[in-house]
Design an enzyme around this catalytic site. Structure first.
Site, mmCIF file in Angstrom:
data_model
loop_
_atom_site.group_PDB
_atom_site.id
_atom_site.type_symbol
_atom_site.label_atom_id
_atom_site.label_comp_id
_atom_site.label_asym_id
_atom_site.label_seq_id
_atom_site.Cartn_x
_atom_site.Cartn_y
_atom_site.Cartn_z
ATOM 1 N N SER A 141 0.852 -1.181 0.000
ATOM 2 C CA SER A 141 0.000 0.000 0.000
ATOM 3 C C SER A 141 0.896 1.242 0.000
ATOM 4 O O SER A 141 1.815 1.340 -0.809
ATOM 5 C CB SER A 141 -0.938 -0.026 1.204
ATOM 6 O OG SER A 141 -2.021 0.839 1.024
ATOM 7 N N ASP A 183 -8.348 -5.585 -5.991
ATOM 8 C CA ASP A 183 -7.976 -4.442 -5.155
ATOM 9 C C ASP A 183 -8.332 -3.129 -5.850
ATOM 10 O O ASP A 183 -7.878 -2.886 -6.972
ATOM 11 C CB ASP A 183 -6.466 -4.502 -4.881
ATOM 12 C CG ASP A 183 -5.981 -3.367 -4.003
ATOM 13 O OD1 ASP A 183 -6.821 -2.692 -3.372
ATOM 14 O OD2 ASP A 183 -4.753 -3.158 -3.951
ATOM 15 N N HIS A 227 -6.204 -6.395 -1.551
ATOM 16 C CA HIS A 227 -5.096 -5.505 -1.197
ATOM 17 C C HIS A 227 -3.929 -6.300 -0.612
ATOM 18 O O HIS A 227 -4.057 -6.984 0.398
ATOM 19 C CB HIS A 227 -5.593 -4.473 -0.191
ATOM 20 C CG HIS A 227 -4.794 -3.212 -0.175
ATOM 21 N ND1 HIS A 227 -4.385 -2.560 -1.309
ATOM 22 C CD2 HIS A 227 -4.332 -2.459 0.858
ATOM 23 C CE1 HIS A 227 -3.716 -1.466 -0.978
ATOM 24 N NE2 HIS A 227 -3.657 -1.392 0.332
#
Length: 497
Positions: free
Chosen positions: A179, A431, A456
């Site tokens: 991320s 995602d 994710h």
């Protein structure tokens, strides 16, 4: 693991115009302060030692000599001084222990790579607070919360590790992150290529910035996930917004909504209704990020494939408003009350307290300006345009700062990154952040790994018996490249000496 959110977390707010990733990573120091090894009792907890490194608050100026303690973790069970490596986690927007315990991939490959694991906490998060309890007091104290300063912290920490731990000096170091942490891992390899031999940037939306991807791509991917998970699911959600408005237009309706949705605090105004819709929107977004193929508790305790479970309650949009909202309540409980322990639903909370929402709010208002919008046609959300002026005004009201939307592309190259090498960009097609990620190979050493069944940074999570084959293949490919980088490092070292 993230973690990452984790990372990374998006808040699409109609009321403020703000958008942030949530969803939720040093300098020469004469001695390392070690705490007892952690043996946290939570599921998946890992054993590591805790250390602190004294860091400059400002690496790029000379007007202050103020310092702070940056926390980092070390796990060296499988590390070999001869022929080993170091996996360096570039901490993101939250408590580093949380990310450490959720990044199972690094622990799973440590023995194979003979690796020491280092988890570096990002400044202004967890316990790495440059001004202690005053760190979030105002923009003056927050001035040094930037990705550039965080990367400099990592560079100083690596320098210190090489100087203080025998064996690390002549070993290859690989940056790993997911991320926002994945963005940092990629950017660290770009800005400090002499520090790390390569980087694994998982679910890293390095192109989710001005003029690089359409502002509506994120929410259209969220919607696609719900469309794939159940018939009429996204349409039921799309129709729920007007149903909430109609029911929330009277005092009787507000009371009914508060009771039917079992809210901890009653709705009393139209502003409360807007807040409710924002909270529900964020819930659908979070579910898309953590739509994992097995039970998990990254953001909340959730069943396997949670969106499929949600959509079982939303298969009929052609019902009256009250029935539709009862169905929405059942769907919300999949996220907020899977364990059955919640007394009521708190619309002020959507995710774990381990993520640093304050710090990320400031970052989103300065460097990390990611445009988001919706049109209600290509997505299941209410129409919401991206308005930079409104966003800027909201940031100034909250933090007394103005965003610089073009700075990140200027600083890190935007889409012009072909001169770099040895970076793996992994993305799950489930995602929402994949829209801003690198999904095609740029060169032989700037590799894109797509995971069709991945949400994710699923690849950074620990191995699981229910992992789809696509993530097993992705991890295998990632380790293959890491081994190649390590081999090339030692080959070059042998030639040198």
């Amino acid at each position: 693991m993230g973690l990452w959110v984790l990372a990374v977390l998006l808040v699409a707010s109609r009321t403020s115009g703000a958008a942030a990733l949530v969803s939720p990573a040093l300098r020469a120091f004469s001695s390392l302060h070690s705490a007892p090894r952690s043996t946290a009792s939570s599921p998946g907890a890992r054993e590591f030692s805790v250390h602190y490194l004294q860091q400059k608050v400002d690496h790029f100026g000379f007007s202050t000599d103020k310092t702070f303690k940056q926390r980092y973790l070390i796990a060296d069970k499988y590390w070999k001084k001869d022929g080993g490596s170091v996996l360096f986690y570039t901490g993101n927007e939250g408590d580093i222990i949380w990310f450490c315990n959720n990044t199972g991939f690094m622990w799973d490959v440590a023995e194979e790579l003979k690796a020491m694991l280092v988890f570096a906490e990002h400044r202004y998060y967890g316990k790495s607070l440059p001004y202690g309890s005053k760190s979030f007091r105002d923009s003056k104290h927050l001035n040094f919360l930037t990705s550039e300063q965080a990367l400099a912290d990592f560079a100083e920490l690596i320098t210190n590790l090489r100087q203080t731990i025998p064996g690390v000096k002549n070993q290859p170091i690989i940056a790993v992150g997911g991320s926002y942490g994945g963005m940092l891992a990629a950017w660290f390899r770009m800005k400090y290529p002499h520090m790390v031999v390569g980087a694994l940037a998982a679910s890293a939306p390095i192109w989710q910035f001005q003029d690089m991807v359409p502002c509506g791509v994120f929410l259209s991917i969220v919607t696609r996930d719900y469309k794939k998970s159940g018939p009429n699911c996204s349409e039921s959600i799309r129709m729920s917004w007007k149903a909430i408005d109609r029911l929330g237009s009277t005092s009787i309706g507000l009371k009914w909504l508060s009771e039917t949705l079992n809210l901890c605090s009653p709705l009393n105004s139209s502003q409360d209704v807007e807040h409710l819709k924002d909270w529900i929107s964020e819930t659908w977004i979070n579910l898309a990020m953590v739509n994992y193929p097995y039970e998990s508790n990254f953001l909340q305790p959730l069943p396997a494939w949670p969106i499929k479970v949600v959509c079982q309650n939303l298969d009929n949009p052609n019902v009256n408003d009250t029935q539709l909202l009862k169905n929405i309540y059942k769907a919300l409980n999949v996220y907020y009350n899977h364990s059955g322990q919640a007394r009521c639903l708190n619309i002020s909370e959507t995710t774990t307290s381990s993520l640093g929402s304050q710090g990320w709010s400031y970052q989103a208002c300065t460097e990390m300006v990611m445009p988001f919008c919706s049109n209600g046609i290509d997505d299941m959300f209410e129409p919401h345009s991206w308005n930079l002026k409104e966003f800027s005004d909201d940031c100034f009201k909250q933090w007394h700062v103005r965003p610089r939307p073009a700075w990140i592309p200027t600083l890190y190259g935007g889409k012009n990154i072909s001169s770099h090498k040895n970076i793996i960009f992994s993305n799950g097609e489930l995602d929402p952040w994949v829209g801003g990620g690198v999904t095609k190979d740029i060169s032989d050493s700037l590799i894109a790994v797509l995971i069709p069944d991945g949400a994710h940074h699923l690849d950074l999570r620990a191995n699981n018996a229910f992992d789809p084959m696509s993530v097993l293949v992705a991890r295998s490919l990632e380790v293959k490249h890491m081994k190649q980088w390590i081999q090339e490092f030692y080959g070059s070292l042998r030639k040198k000496y």
